[in-house]
Design a protein around this motif. Sequence first.
Motif, mmCIF file in Angstrom:
data_model
loop_
_atom_site.group_PDB
_atom_site.id
_atom_site.type_symbol
_atom_site.label_atom_id
_atom_site.label_comp_id
_atom_site.label_asym_id
_atom_site.label_seq_id
_atom_site.Cartn_x
_atom_site.Cartn_y
_atom_site.Cartn_z
ATOM 1 N N HIS A 64 78.112 37.031 17.417
ATOM 2 C CA HIS A 64 77.110 38.188 17.191
ATOM 3 C C HIS A 64 77.215 38.732 15.794
ATOM 4 O O HIS A 64 76.267 39.094 15.326
ATOM 5 C CB HIS A 64 77.495 39.005 18.365
ATOM 6 N N CYS B 34 86.464 48.779 20.646
ATOM 7 C CA CYS B 34 85.931 48.132 22.018
ATOM 8 C C CYS B 34 86.826 47.356 22.772
ATOM 9 O O CYS B 34 88.064 46.847 22.277
ATOM 10 C CB CYS B 34 84.520 47.512 21.403
ATOM 11 N N SER C 35 84.278 43.145 25.868
ATOM 12 C CA SER C 35 82.852 43.032 26.158
ATOM 13 C C SER C 35 81.862 43.039 24.784
ATOM 14 O O SER C 35 82.022 43.767 24.098
ATOM 15 C CB SER C 35 82.103 44.217 26.946
ATOM 16 N N ASN D 279 78.709 42.923 24.858
ATOM 17 C CA ASN D 279 77.683 43.807 24.698
ATOM 18 C C ASN D 279 77.957 45.361 24.647
ATOM 19 O O ASN D 279 77.299 46.037 24.020
ATOM 20 C CB ASN D 279 77.110 43.975 26.330
ATOM 21 N N GLU D 280 79.163 45.666 24.650
ATOM 22 C CA GLU D 280 79.727 46.904 24.182
ATOM 23 C C GLU D 280 79.685 47.043 22.906
ATOM 24 O O GLU D 280 79.358 47.966 21.996
ATOM 25 C CB GLU D 280 81.152 47.113 24.692
ATOM 26 N N LYS E 64 77.699 45.037 20.857
ATOM 27 C CA LYS E 64 76.327 45.332 20.245
ATOM 28 C C LYS E 64 75.734 46.711 20.315
ATOM 29 O O LYS E 64 75.193 47.026 19.636
ATOM 30 C CB LYS E 64 75.302 44.408 21.463
ATOM 31 N N ASP E 65 76.232 47.309 21.354
ATOM 32 C CA ASP E 65 75.763 48.708 21.754
ATOM 33 C C ASP E 65 76.097 49.688 20.640
ATOM 34 O O ASP E 65 75.569 50.625 19.922
ATOM 35 C CB ASP E 65 76.053 49.328 22.961
ATOM 36 N N LYS E 66 77.547 49.441 20.244
ATOM 37 C CA LYS E 66 78.008 50.370 19.346
ATOM 38 C C LYS E 66 77.612 49.984 17.866
ATOM 39 O O LYS E 66 77.491 50.987 17.017
ATOM 40 C CB LYS E 66 79.574 50.036 19.360
ATOM 41 N N ASN F 54 74.591 48.814 17.134
ATOM 42 C CA ASN F 54 73.471 49.542 17.297
ATOM 43 C C ASN F 54 73.225 50.931 17.122
ATOM 44 O O ASN F 54 72.556 51.404 16.119
ATOM 45 C CB ASN F 54 72.455 48.969 18.502
ATOM 46 N N THR F 55 74.098 51.568 17.659
ATOM 47 C CA THR F 55 74.260 52.943 17.512
ATOM 48 C C THR F 55 74.654 53.331 16.164
ATOM 49 O O THR F 55 74.065 54.353 15.573
ATOM 50 C CB THR F 55 75.260 53.579 18.436
ATOM 51 N N ASP G 190 72.332 55.900 14.124
ATOM 52 C CA ASP G 190 72.606 57.271 14.063
ATOM 53 C C ASP G 190 72.491 57.895 12.682
ATOM 54 O O ASP G 190 73.063 57.432 11.720
ATOM 55 C CB ASP G 190 74.103 57.195 14.412
#
Length: 113
Positions: free
Chosen positions: A17, A77, A80, A82-83, A85-87, A89-90, A94
């Motif tokens: 990723h 993290c 995960s 996915n976690e 990826k979210d972080k 992207n945030t 931001d």
Amino acid sequence: MSVLIVGGDYVTSFKHHISTQNYARVEHWNGRKKGFNKRQIPNETQLVIVICDFVNHSLANSVKEKANRDGIPLMFCHRSVNELKDKLNTHQTDEDCCCRSFCEAKSQFQKLH
């Protein structure tokens, strides 16, 4: 740009990723040996990701202290992807991002490649 992953035994999905996000190099420390507390973060590192499920408290604190001292953004993290990826992207979207220099360097890197 270079990313350091601390913790975890099998981080292939994390590496995959991160490499799709246009990072040039990913280094991994599994953190299983006592000597990892004394290691220095490589100079070219732009982001440190600590996988909390697989590191002890002393290693997490050591990495956190070194990253803060060197001004390197740090993400915690769990296992995960996915976690992660979210972080990521945030942090990219931001406005008050704590790692603005990292985000700017990443956007410049993406423009070059």
